[in-house]
Design a protein around this motif. Sequence first.
Motif, PDB file in Angstrom:
ATOM      1  N   GLU A 121      -1.910   6.848   5.104  1.00 32.10           N
ATOM      2  CA  GLU A 121      -3.079   6.640   5.963  1.00 32.10           C
ATOM      3  C   GLU A 121      -3.569   5.198   5.865  1.00 32.10           C
ATOM      4  O   GLU A 121      -3.906   4.570   6.870  1.00 32.10           O
ATOM      5  N   ARG A 122      -3.614   4.687   4.674  1.00 29.51           N
ATOM      6  CA  ARG A 122      -4.037   3.296   4.496  1.00 29.51           C
ATOM      7  C   ARG A 122      -3.004   2.329   5.061  1.00 29.51           C
ATOM      8  O   ARG A 122      -3.350   1.274   5.582  1.00 29.51           O
ATOM      9  N   GLN A 123      -1.734   2.689   4.962  1.00 28.07           N
ATOM     10  CA  GLN A 123      -0.697   1.856   5.560  1.00 28.07           C
ATOM     11  C   GLN A 123      -0.889   1.742   7.066  1.00 28.07           C
ATOM     12  O   GLN A 123      -0.717   0.674   7.642  1.00 28.07           O
TER      13      GLN A 123
ATOM     14  N   ASP B 131      -0.349   4.685   0.160  1.00 25.77           N
ATOM     15  CA  ASP B 131      -0.884   5.817   0.903  1.00 25.77           C
ATOM     16  C   ASP B 131      -0.587   5.641   2.400  1.00 25.77           C
ATOM     17  O   ASP B 131      -0.929   4.607   2.981  1.00 25.77           O
TER      18      ASP B 131
ATOM     19  N   LEU C  82      -3.705   1.942   8.682  1.00 27.49           N
ATOM     20  CA  LEU C  82      -4.854   1.078   8.935  1.00 27.49           C
ATOM     21  C   LEU C  82      -4.508  -0.394   8.720  1.00 27.49           C
ATOM     22  O   LEU C  82      -4.905  -1.250   9.505  1.00 27.49           O
TER      23      LEU C  82
ATOM     24  N   VAL D 186       0.847  -1.192   0.000  1.00 25.71           N
ATOM     25  CA  VAL D 186       0.000   0.000   0.000  1.00 25.71           C
ATOM     26  C   VAL D 186       0.882   1.242   0.000  1.00 25.71           C
ATOM     27  O   VAL D 186       1.861   1.316   0.745  1.00 25.71           O
TER      28      VAL D 186
END
Length: 86
Positions: free
Chosen positions: A27-29, A25, A31, A23
Amino acid sequence: MADAVIAVVLLLVGATATTAVAVRDPERQALVLSVLGVVLAVLFTVLQAPDVGLSQLAVGSALTPLLLLLTVRKVRRRARGEERQE
């Protein structure tokens, strides 16, 4: 039976860790890192180390992703502020 559970959880750990690396991004990392922390806590519990699992659950799935999200938010806010000043 126990070996099958361990194998399944190890596959989940591998898949989640690979996803965290893939991933892009931040922020997604964070999560995905939180999900990885939960899966690792399950692995430690299956391997009969519940104290390590609880520590992993607190630090790896809650505290570290929260700190990463707050850091990304602050960096992006500062970047927007510098663009406005120019």
